[in-house]
Design an enzyme around this catalytic site. Structure first.
Site, PDB file in Angstrom:
ATOM      1  N   GLU A 283       6.231   5.881   2.288  1.00 42.67           N
ATOM      2  CA  GLU A 283       4.963   6.597   2.432  1.00 42.67           C
ATOM      3  C   GLU A 283       4.805   7.164   3.829  1.00 42.67           C
ATOM      4  O   GLU A 283       4.192   6.538   4.707  1.00 42.67           O
ATOM      5  CB  GLU A 283       3.775   5.676   2.107  1.00 42.67           C
ATOM      6  CG  GLU A 283       3.708   5.303   0.647  1.00 42.67           C
ATOM      7  CD  GLU A 283       2.424   4.580   0.262  1.00 42.67           C
ATOM      8  OE1 GLU A 283       1.640   4.176   1.158  1.00 42.67           O
ATOM      9  OE2 GLU A 283       2.209   4.420  -0.954  1.00 42.67           O
ATOM     10  N   GLU A 375       5.708   4.504  -6.885  1.00 43.70           N
ATOM     11  CA  GLU A 375       4.805   3.360  -6.680  1.00 43.70           C
ATOM     12  C   GLU A 375       3.411   3.756  -7.126  1.00 43.70           C
ATOM     13  O   GLU A 375       2.932   4.850  -6.818  1.00 43.70           O
ATOM     14  CB  GLU A 375       4.775   2.966  -5.195  1.00 43.70           C
ATOM     15  CG  GLU A 375       3.862   1.769  -4.921  1.00 43.70           C
ATOM     16  CD  GLU A 375       3.734   1.453  -3.430  1.00 43.70           C
ATOM     17  OE1 GLU A 375       4.766   1.366  -2.730  1.00 43.70           O
ATOM     18  OE2 GLU A 375       2.582   1.299  -2.977  1.00 43.70           O
TER      19      GLU A 375
HETATM   20  C1  IDC Z   1       0.637  -3.916   0.507  1.00 39.00           C
HETATM   21  C2  IDC Z   1       0.799  -5.266  -0.142  1.00 39.00           C
HETATM   22  C3  IDC Z   1       0.141  -6.324   0.699  1.00 39.00           C
HETATM   23  C4  IDC Z   1       0.715  -6.227   2.098  1.00 39.00           C
HETATM   24  C5  IDC Z   1       0.522  -4.837   2.644  1.00 39.00           C
HETATM   25  C6  IDC Z   1       1.076  -4.646   4.046  1.00 39.00           C
HETATM   26  O1  IDC Z   1       0.251  -5.220  -1.444  1.00 39.00           O
HETATM   27  O2  IDC Z   1       0.359  -7.598   0.154  1.00 39.00           O
HETATM   28  O3  IDC Z   1       0.024  -7.146   2.930  1.00 39.00           O
HETATM   29  O4  IDC Z   1       1.167  -3.910   1.791  1.00 39.00           O
HETATM   30  O5  IDC Z   1       2.399  -4.389   4.054  1.00 39.00           O
HETATM   31  C7  IDC Z   1       0.998   1.073  -0.387  1.00 39.00           C
HETATM   32  C8  IDC Z   1       2.248   0.574   0.218  1.00 39.00           C
HETATM   33  C9  IDC Z   1       2.442  -0.893  -0.054  1.00 39.00           C
HETATM   34  C10 IDC Z   1       1.122  -1.642  -0.026  1.00 39.00           C
HETATM   35  C11 IDC Z   1       0.250  -1.113  -1.163  1.00 39.00           C
HETATM   36  C12 IDC Z   1      -1.087  -1.823  -1.330  1.00 39.00           C
HETATM   37  O6  IDC Z   1       3.395   1.308  -0.173  1.00 39.00           O
HETATM   38  O7  IDC Z   1       3.314  -1.399   0.926  1.00 39.00           O
HETATM   39  O8  IDC Z   1       1.372  -2.999  -0.249  1.00 39.00           O
HETATM   40  N1  IDC Z   1       0.054   0.321  -0.977  1.00 39.00           N
HETATM   41  O9  IDC Z   1      -1.853  -1.679  -0.170  1.00 39.00           O
HETATM   42  N2  IDC Z   1       0.591   2.332  -0.431  1.00 39.00           N
HETATM   43  C13 IDC Z   1      -0.616   2.375  -0.998  1.00 39.00           C
HETATM   44  C14 IDC Z   1      -0.976   1.095  -1.358  1.00 39.00           C
END
Ligand code: IDC
Length: 457
Positions: A283, A375
């Site tokens: 991202e 994702e």
């Molecule tokens: C989130 C995980 C969470 C973690 C966080 C930090 O769900 O447990 O603490 O990352 O790394 C994304 C990202 C993905 C995120 C997810 C939800 O690609 O890494 O995971 N998210 O926030 N993009 C939008 C949402």
């Protein structure tokens, strides 16, 4: 248990002859409706309605469904504006599906409740043209033997789609791991078996964070963990999406050297496999499309040098929102695409946060760019909060209609609502019973486990 009850109805513009229609669907002049009950439970059901316009092109449409009595209640609907008056349930086409060329179809769906027996619609009208159809039970198509990789082989990009070895478009549906630095205990023989056999998933995305205690702390160790998950997916005939999970900092160029090292290694090691797809930047955020494109044009040649025929997926601006979350849109990519063949662009969404404006962008972009939803979440962009069933269903119906592949965040037991398993599941060995699933996992399993019907000729 899956129960497919398909009711085929054909709309005809010739009024008065409808009563003569027998149990078989008849050749139609105006429109055709395929009504399929996709699941049913005590007092409720979910149905998909595919309306095909067989007449002149229309710029807007209203589909009215007559139920035998008013005991049936519309609970929610998607891909249209739904309402109910007495025993008539009405769906009006929206933004991205309201124009229907001759032969084009709109897929909409609804959840309804009922008392007594599940009511079968007795009539459909399209744009006021009354038509009753015959009702026919269609068995589900026979599944083709073989795993997703057996059937489809090495995939490649064809126009805006992902195509299989028969050069036919396919949609791959599956799950994403959580960060493998935190949840490696969730990826073992039992859990990957469940994904392949119970979920009937086509792919597993391997989310290898670069920061946050990820790859940068142990490049050799993480490379080998990724490879072992690729092998587990391959052994079960699933595709593996190798995700270089950059997130913070948002500029992928910060990790350019690491990306080159990592992809040179995994591409060389996995070059002969048919099941590997590379996702080079999860991202990008706070960074221009030009900078992302420059990164892609340096990493892709490294992959191609080792593994020339694999599909590569490029993250997009604004957390892979095709730029929308940064106030932009797909046109910056359409006007300035990555200079490489056999690539797709990533789109991510979180159903409770990203709705109609994002869907409109995807519908528009899908006719110009090859897209892969590498994702998405059923919840808010934090990965937590309430599951948004209506928005998730609308999204997945749209992706099904456009044949866009997807991976859901996450196949893990993280203590957050986006996870498919209840906390603690990965400490045990049961990944199959319904009790280990969360609400999100239950929904995703029901969507992913439906037959793929991959084309084989
Ligand atoms: C989130 C995980 C969470 C973690 C966080 C930090 O769900 O447990 O603490 O990352 O790394 C994304 C990202 C993905 C995120 C997810 C939800 O690609 O890494 O995971 N998210 O926030 N993009 C939008 C949402």
């Amino acid at each position: 248990m899956k129960r497919f009850l398909a009711l085929l109805a054909t709309c005809a513009t010739i009024l008065g002859l409808t009563a003569l229609f027998g149990p078989q669907a008849v050749a139609a002049t105006g429109c055709k409706v395929d009504y399929t009950v996709t699941s049913q439970w005590e007092g409720g059901y979910q149905a998909g309605v595919k309306v095909t316009n067989l007449g002149e092109p229309v710029s807007g449409w209203t589909l009215a469904i007559t139920m035998p009595d008013a005991g049936q209640k519309l609970v929610q609907g998607w891909n249209a504006t739904w309402s109910q008056s007495g025993s008539t349930v009405t769906a009006v086409g929206i933004d991205w599906n309201r124009a229907l060329a001759t032969g084009a179809a709109a897929d909409v769906g609804l959840v309804g409740s009922f008392t007594g027996a599940n009511p079968k619609p007795t009539a459909f009208t399209l744009n006021g043209v009354a038509c009753t159809g015959s009702v026919d039970e269609t068995p589900s198509p026979e599944p083709v033997d073989g795993t997703p990789v057996d059937i489809n082989g090495q995939v490649h990009v064809c126009g805006v789609h992902l195509c299989n070895q028969y050069d036919r478009p396919v949609q791959l549906r599956g799950m994403s791991t959580h960060g493998i630095q935190w949840f490696s205990q969730c990826y073992n023989d039992a859990s990957v078996d469940a994904l392949a056999k119970d979920w009937k998933a086509d792919l597993l995305r391997v989310a290898m964070y670069v920061q946050e205690d990820g790859y940068e702390t142990d490049p050799a160790g993480f490379t080998s963990r990724v490879n072992s998950i690729v092998d587990m997916a391959e052994a079960r005939g699933m595709y593996a999406l190798i995700d270089f999970h950059t997130l913070t900092p948002g500029d992928p160029n910060f990790n350019l050297d690491r990306a080159k090292t990592f992809f040179a290694s995994v591409a060389a090691r996995n070059a002969d496999k048919k099941n590997v797809i590379y996702e080079i930047a999860n991202e990008p955020n706070g960074v221009s499309w030009t900078a992302i494109k420059s990164y892609a044009e340096q990493v892709i040649p490294v992959i191609r040098a080792a593994d020339p025929d694999a599909v590569v997926i490029v993250g997009t601006r604004g957390w892979s929102s095709l730029g929308v979350s940064d106030g932009s849109n797909e046109s910056e990519i359409v006007n300035n695409p990555v200079n490489a063949a056999n690539i797709m662009y990533a789109f991510h969404f979180y159903a409770a946060s990203h709705k109609d404006a994002y869907r409109a962008t995807v519908s528009r972009a899908a006719s110009q760019l090859p897209l892969f939803v590498t994702e998405f979440g059923t919840v808010s962009a934090t990965g937590g909060g309430a599951l948004d069933r209506a928005s998730t269903t609308t999204w997945l119906d749209l992706l099904d209609q456009l044949k866009i592949g997807y991976a859901n965040w996450t196949y893990s037991d993280a203590p957050e609502s986006s996870a498919a398993f209840q906390p603690g599941t990965c400490d045990g060995s049961d990944y199959s019973s319904s009790g280990v699933l969360t609400e999100s996992g239950t929904l995703l399993k029901s969507r992913i486990s439906t037959p793929d019907n991959f084309p084989t000729s």
